[in-house]
Design an enzyme around this catalytic site. Structure first.
Site, PDB file in Angstrom:
ATOM      1  N   TYR A 191       0.832  -1.211   0.000  1.00  0.00           N
ATOM      2  CA  TYR A 191       0.000   0.000   0.000  1.00  0.00           C
ATOM      3  C   TYR A 191       0.870   1.267   0.000  1.00  0.00           C
ATOM      4  CZ  TYR A 191      -2.961   3.674   2.025  1.00  0.00           C
ATOM      5  OH  TYR A 191      -3.591   4.863   2.282  1.00  0.00           O
ATOM      6  N   TYR A 243     -13.217  12.173  -0.457  1.00  0.00           N
ATOM      7  CA  TYR A 243     -13.488  11.932   0.971  1.00  0.00           C
ATOM      8  C   TYR A 243     -14.686  12.738   1.472  1.00  0.00           C
ATOM      9  CZ  TYR A 243      -8.640  10.634   0.212  1.00  0.00           C
ATOM     10  OH  TYR A 243      -7.495  10.126  -0.300  1.00  0.00           O
TER      11      TYR A 243
END
Ligand SMILES: NC(=O)CC[C@H](N)C(=O)O
Length: 307
Positions: A191, A243
């Site tokens: 990641y 977001y």
């Protein structure tokens, strides 16, 4: 309506430049905290292959969460639709990108693949089905951009790993709910490497051309995704790509888009163009402040909000 040109992009950057100092450069790792807030760049790639740019459009920076779109794309090529969406949701979170609050209440199933929890699940899935997920991602990105020199910034990746408490907590919480199959530190490494990809606005605009062209990278006859998968990604980008700022962004700019805490934003106008902007100063949601303003101006001047 204005015509797309390098001059128009230069004018827009000139207008938003005073905002570059109003944002806050990400400082959770030293490697990002050191980046100058004065960088400002934009690149637009049309479906006909015309490239327009202004400012620091050729300077590479850390793409951070923009990579979450690439990991989802890779997962879509390796998993059936229901296999993905039983492990990660499709709803906006309305929470900061690295929040843990909902994850506990929703029994370890992240709201969507563009918050950290969702991207970590996707990386966990890639770890299961790919023998070398880091190498594979590099190959995909290099091919999409037709640029063999694109690479991870090892310094950023290492720094992320040294400050990984919150992402590790997210991953372990999901493991406790049975929604994480592989070794946590290994998946975190993957990641963080994806987050550390260093690319320029020009490269990003090219990389994501498949999202504006029904799954086909510009100039290619081989699709990376189906029309259906491409539509799904663009829908998720509208609702969750920015977001807890997604609503405001749809209101002001009106394009599917994904931001990263490096200050980059990639925006898509399906059927027409991809736009990449970069300004490291961030707003309260972790989205580029001047970058958002530049996209808003461009959307107004070209009349190209999708709404
Ligand atoms: N929004 C972002 O770009 C977040 C990415 C960052 N590397 C993190 O994991 O928290």
């Amino acid at each position: 309506m204005a015509e797309l040109s390098n001059a128009l992009l230069g004018e827009i950057l000139h207008q938003v430049r005073p905002l570059t100092r109003q944002g806050k450069v990400a400082d959770y790792i030293p490697a990002l905290a050191q980046v100058s807030p004065d960088y400002l760049g934009i690149a637009v790639l049309t479906r006909n292959g015309e490239l327009f740019q202004a400012g620091d459009a050729q300077v590479r920076f850390s793409i951070q969460s923009i990579s979450k779109v690439l990991s989802l794309t890779l997962a879509q090529t390796r998993y059936q639709e229901q296999e993905i969406w039983q492990r990660v949701g499709k709803e906006p979170s309305g929470q900061p990108f690295n929040s843990l609050v909902q994850l506990e209440m929703e029994r370890g199933k992240p709201r969507n693949p563009f918050i950290n929890a969702g991207a970590l699940v996707i990386c966990d899935m890639l770890e299961t089905r790919l023998t070398a997920p880091r190498q594979r991602m590099l190959e995909v990105v290099r091919q999409l951009c037709d640029e063999p020199t694109i690479n991870y910034d090892r310094h950023v990746a290492r720094s992320e790993f040294e400050h990984s408490a919150r992402n590790a907590a997210i991953a372990w919480l999901m493991k406790s709910f049975g929604n994480f199959d592989n070794d946590v530190p290994g998946v975190l490494q993957t990641y963080f490497h994806y987050c550390s990809l260093a690319m320029s606005c020009q490269e990003l605009a090219r990389c994501f051309s498949y999202l504006a062209n029904q799954g086909y990278p510009l100039g290619s006859t081989a699709p990376v995704l189906t029309v259906r998968q491409t539509r799904q990604i663009n829908a998720l980008l509208i609702t969750s790509g920015m977001y807890d700022g997604a609503g405001e962004f749809a209101w002001r700019v009106g394009m599917p888009a994904k931001s990263g805490v490096g200050g980059g934003i990639i925006a898509i106008i399906p059927g027409e163009m991809t736009i990449a902007v970069w300004s490291p100063g961030l707003d309260a949601s972790g989205n580029s402040l001047a970058g958002t303003a530049a996209l808003e101006l461009l959307s107004e001047r070209l009349g190209c909000s999708i709404f």
